[in-house]
Design an enzyme around this catalytic site. Structure first.
Site, short mmCIF file in Angstrom:
data_model
loop_
_atom_site.label_atom_id
_atom_site.label_comp_id
_atom_site.label_asym_id
_atom_site.label_seq_id
_atom_site.Cartn_x
_atom_site.Cartn_y
_atom_site.Cartn_z
N ARG A 65 -13.00 1.84 -2.49
CA ARG A 65 -12.84 2.20 -1.08
C ARG A 65 -14.07 2.92 -0.53
O ARG A 65 -14.43 2.76 0.65
CB ARG A 65 -11.60 3.09 -0.92
CG ARG A 65 -11.29 3.45 0.52
CD ARG A 65 -9.92 4.09 0.60
NE ARG A 65 -9.53 4.41 1.96
CZ ARG A 65 -9.23 5.65 2.37
NH1 ARG A 65 -9.30 6.68 1.52
NH2 ARG A 65 -8.87 5.86 3.62
N HIS A 69 -15.94 2.17 3.03
CA HIS A 69 -16.12 3.16 4.09
C HIS A 69 -17.60 3.48 4.33
O HIS A 69 -17.96 3.92 5.41
CB HIS A 69 -15.33 4.44 3.77
CG HIS A 69 -13.88 4.32 4.10
ND1 HIS A 69 -13.14 5.34 4.63
CD2 HIS A 69 -13.02 3.26 4.01
CE1 HIS A 69 -11.89 4.93 4.84
NE2 HIS A 69 -11.79 3.68 4.45
N VAL A 73 -19.65 1.86 8.39
CA VAL A 73 -20.24 2.84 9.31
C VAL A 73 -21.75 2.81 9.16
O VAL A 73 -22.29 3.24 8.15
CB VAL A 73 -19.68 4.25 9.03
CG1 VAL A 73 -20.29 5.27 9.97
CG2 VAL A 73 -18.15 4.25 9.17
N GLY A 75 -23.63 0.49 8.28
CA GLY A 75 -24.10 -0.33 7.16
C GLY A 75 -24.01 0.37 5.81
O GLY A 75 -23.72 1.56 5.73
N SER A 79 -24.58 6.59 3.82
CA SER A 79 -24.39 7.63 4.85
C SER A 79 -23.14 8.47 4.59
O SER A 79 -23.12 9.67 4.88
CB SER A 79 -24.32 7.01 6.25
OG SER A 79 -23.30 6.03 6.33
N ASN A 97 -11.68 9.54 6.66
CA ASN A 97 -12.26 10.01 5.40
C ASN A 97 -11.75 11.37 4.95
O ASN A 97 -11.62 11.62 3.74
CB ASN A 97 -13.80 10.10 5.53
CG ASN A 97 -14.45 8.74 5.80
OD1 ASN A 97 -13.87 7.70 5.48
ND2 ASN A 97 -15.64 8.76 6.40
N PRO A 167 -11.11 0.62 10.29
CA PRO A 167 -9.82 0.19 10.84
C PRO A 167 -8.71 1.22 10.58
O PRO A 167 -8.67 1.84 9.53
CB PRO A 167 -9.53 -1.12 10.11
CG PRO A 167 -10.40 -1.13 8.91
CD PRO A 167 -11.57 -0.27 9.21
N HIS A 197 -5.89 -3.44 -1.68
CA HIS A 197 -4.70 -2.59 -1.68
C HIS A 197 -3.71 -3.00 -2.78
O HIS A 197 -2.56 -2.60 -2.76
CB HIS A 197 -4.04 -2.58 -0.30
CG HIS A 197 -4.84 -1.86 0.74
ND1 HIS A 197 -4.48 -1.76 2.06
CD2 HIS A 197 -6.02 -1.17 0.63
CE1 HIS A 197 -5.39 -1.06 2.73
NE2 HIS A 197 -6.33 -0.69 1.89
N THR A 198 -4.18 -3.75 -3.75
CA THR A 198 -3.43 -3.98 -4.97
C THR A 198 -3.63 -2.82 -5.95
O THR A 198 -2.99 -2.75 -6.99
CB THR A 198 -3.85 -5.31 -5.64
OG1 THR A 198 -3.04 -5.54 -6.79
CG2 THR A 198 -5.31 -5.29 -6.08
C1 HEM Z 1 -7.99 -4.03 6.65
C2 HEM Z 1 -8.11 -2.80 7.09
C3 HEM Z 1 -7.84 -1.61 6.22
C4 HEM Z 1 -7.09 -0.53 6.55
C5 HEM Z 1 -6.38 -0.31 7.88
C6 HEM Z 1 -7.09 0.34 5.42
C7 HEM Z 1 -6.44 1.57 5.38
C8 HEM Z 1 -6.25 2.33 4.25
C9 HEM Z 1 -5.50 3.55 4.20
C10 HEM Z 1 -4.85 4.22 5.38
C11 HEM Z 1 -5.50 3.97 2.91
C12 HEM Z 1 -4.81 5.23 2.38
C13 HEM Z 1 -5.71 6.42 2.61
C14 HEM Z 1 -5.01 7.74 2.38
O1 HEM Z 1 -3.82 7.85 2.60
O2 HEM Z 1 -5.69 8.72 2.00
C15 HEM Z 1 -6.26 3.03 2.15
C16 HEM Z 1 -6.49 3.11 0.79
C17 HEM Z 1 -7.30 2.24 0.10
N1 HEM Z 1 -8.07 1.24 0.64
FE1 HEM Z 1 -7.91 0.49 2.49
N2 HEM Z 1 -7.82 -0.20 4.41
C18 HEM Z 1 -8.31 -1.40 4.85
C19 HEM Z 1 -9.16 -2.25 4.15
C20 HEM Z 1 -9.67 -1.96 2.90
C21 HEM Z 1 -10.77 -2.65 2.29
C22 HEM Z 1 -11.59 -3.75 2.97
C23 HEM Z 1 -10.94 -2.11 1.05
C24 HEM Z 1 -11.95 -2.43 -0.02
C25 HEM Z 1 -12.81 -3.40 0.04
C26 HEM Z 1 -9.93 -1.08 0.89
C27 HEM Z 1 -9.70 -0.36 -0.24
C28 HEM Z 1 -8.75 0.64 -0.36
C29 HEM Z 1 -8.38 1.25 -1.63
C30 HEM Z 1 -8.87 0.80 -2.99
C31 HEM Z 1 -7.48 2.27 -1.34
C32 HEM Z 1 -6.85 3.26 -2.33
C33 HEM Z 1 -7.83 4.43 -2.49
C34 HEM Z 1 -7.40 5.53 -3.44
O3 HEM Z 1 -6.35 5.45 -4.07
O4 HEM Z 1 -8.16 6.50 -3.54
N3 HEM Z 1 -9.20 -1.00 2.05
N4 HEM Z 1 -6.73 2.05 2.99
#
Ligand code: HEM
Ligand SMILES: *[C@@H]1O[C@H](CO)[C@@H](O)[C@H](O)[C@H]1NC(C)=O
Ligand SMILES: *[C@@H]1O[C@H](CO)[C@@H](O)[C@H](O)[C@H]1NC(C)=O
Length: 327
Positions: A65, A69, A73, A75, A79, A97, A167, A197-198
């Site tokens: 993640r 992130h 932002v 590129g 940053s 963040n 997003p 998100h797997t």
């Molecule tokens: C499609 C739009 C996306 C949205 C709206 C989104 C939103 C979120 C949110 C809200 C969380 C939980 C954060 C928290 O509660 O602290 C999350 C976790 C996560 N996101 Fe996304 N995400 C998106 C796309 C992505 C992409 C593109 C990636 C990676 C290429 C990604 C990887 C992850 C991972 C791995 C987690 C778990 C992080 C952890 O356990 O520390 N997400 N995301």
């Protein structure tokens, strides 16, 4: 046509080709960028990531993640890694963040070891990109050729990070699609990359409105998630309670994320938007039917994401410490 006008046309064309080639070649990342200057960089990153993930599986998700992130932002320029100072506010406390992005210490550990092996050579932005790849592979996911040669920014943008470049989990499908289009990523990239998100966890505060308000959620799944996420008004201590983004296998990188979606068990509103009767339903079903196509689309999309506006050539710098710009 006279001979003089045709030779000046040739000259103009030649100049245009030179300008084009120089313009693109200076912006080009490649997989073997450090082959001569820091041949051990991959080994070093992999070993620090492996030890961090063996201590805590979730760190693999956090590092993946972090790259996302960073890239969305201004590129993939490191940053996001810049600490706030009395005269500078970076991206770390921006809404998506703050209290959420993790892994900064792991990047510091990697940078420390990489600097010992090859000082002033490897950018923090590249370290983040390699760490995201290695995390994915260690948790059972696909591999891809990580392109390198990014340099680190001397700036960050709280405003962009806070204001819609990243997003929101409340987004509609249309908003998610435009968010990704804005940085040159397609709808297919959106669906494939969301497969991230797997793995990993989310805080109650980001899925509360979904589990209490959405209609397109499995009711027993909603009730299960409500146990540790009460419908209190924020801020409340329970806001930070965690739940797995993939209820089945949150420390294994597989295609269960999509299987959850067709059962209306996406944790985030934005997750379920990818399977809610719209244009992306068919891709979700494809990634369930054909996991190999998910793996290859995911790798290709990670390469594209890693290519967002890198600093190359003499732009930016190679930071000594990922948390601060060089003097
Ligand atoms: C499609 C739009 C996306 C949205 C709206 C989104 C939103 C979120 C949110 C809200 C969380 C939980 C954060 C928290 O509660 O602290 C999350 C976790 C996560 N996101 Fe996304 N995400 C998106 C796309 C992505 C992409 C593109 C990636 C990676 C290429 C990604 C990887 C992850 C991972 C791995 C987690 C778990 C992080 C952890 O356990 O520390 N997400 N995301
Ligand atoms: C970031 O989170 C901390 C701790 O929850 C909070 O005190 C601070 O106000 C937040 N910063 C911003 C800019 O929202
Ligand atoms: C949850 O809380 C919100 C805001 O206080 C309220 O509007 C909503 O009706 C509540 N939903 C349930 C199911 O309790």
């Amino acid at each position: 046509m006279t001979s003089s006008s045709s030779s000046s046309e040739v000259l103009v064309n030649f100049v245009m080709v030179v300008v084009l080639v120089m313009g693109t070649s200076s912006a080009q990342l490649c997989t073997d960028f450090y082959e001569e200057t820091c041949p051990n960089v991959h080994k070093i990153v992999r070993s620090v990531v492996a030890s961090a993930v063996s201590k805590e599986k979730r760190m693999g998700a956090s590092l993946l993640r972090l790259h996302f992130h960073d890239c969305f932002v201004q590129g993939c320029d490191g940053s996001i890694l810049l600490d706030d100072t009395s005269s500078f506010t970076g991206e770390k406390t921006a809404r998506p963040n703050n209290g959420s992005v993790r892994g900064y210490n792991v990047i510091d550990d990697i940078k420390f070891k990489v600097e010992a092996a090859c000082p002033n050579i490897v950018s923090c932005a590249d370290i983040v990109a390699i760490a995201a790849h290695d995390s994915t592979v260690i948790l059972g996911g696909p591999t891809w050729g990580v392109k390198l040669g990014r340099r680190d920014s001397r700036t960050a943008s709280f405003k962009l990070a806070n204001g819609g470049a990243l997003p929101s989990p409340a987004s509609s499908l249309q908003t998610l699609i435009s968010n990704f289009n804005n940085v040159g990523l397609s709808t297919k990239d959106l669906v494939a990359l969301s497969g991230s998100h797997t793995i990993g966890q989310a805080r109650c505060t980001v899925f509360k409105t979904r589990i209490y308000g959405d209609a397109n959620i499995d009711s027993s799944f909603a009730m299960t998630r409500q146990v540790r996420c009460p419908n209190t008004t924020s801020p409340s201590p329970a806001d930070n309670n965690l739940a797995p983004l993939d209820l089945q296998s949150p420390t294994f990188f597989d295609n269960n994320y999509y299987k959850n979606l067709i059962m209306q068990k996406g944790l985030l509103h934005s997750d379920q938007e990818l399977y809610n009767g719209g244009s992306t339903d068919s891709l979700v079903k494809q990634y369930i039917r054909d996991p190999q196509s998910f793996n290859s689309d995911f790798g290709a999309a990670m390469v594209k994401m890693g290519d967002i506006s890198p600093l190359t050539g003499s732009n930016g710098e190679i930071r000594k410490n990922c948390r601060m710009v060089n003097n």
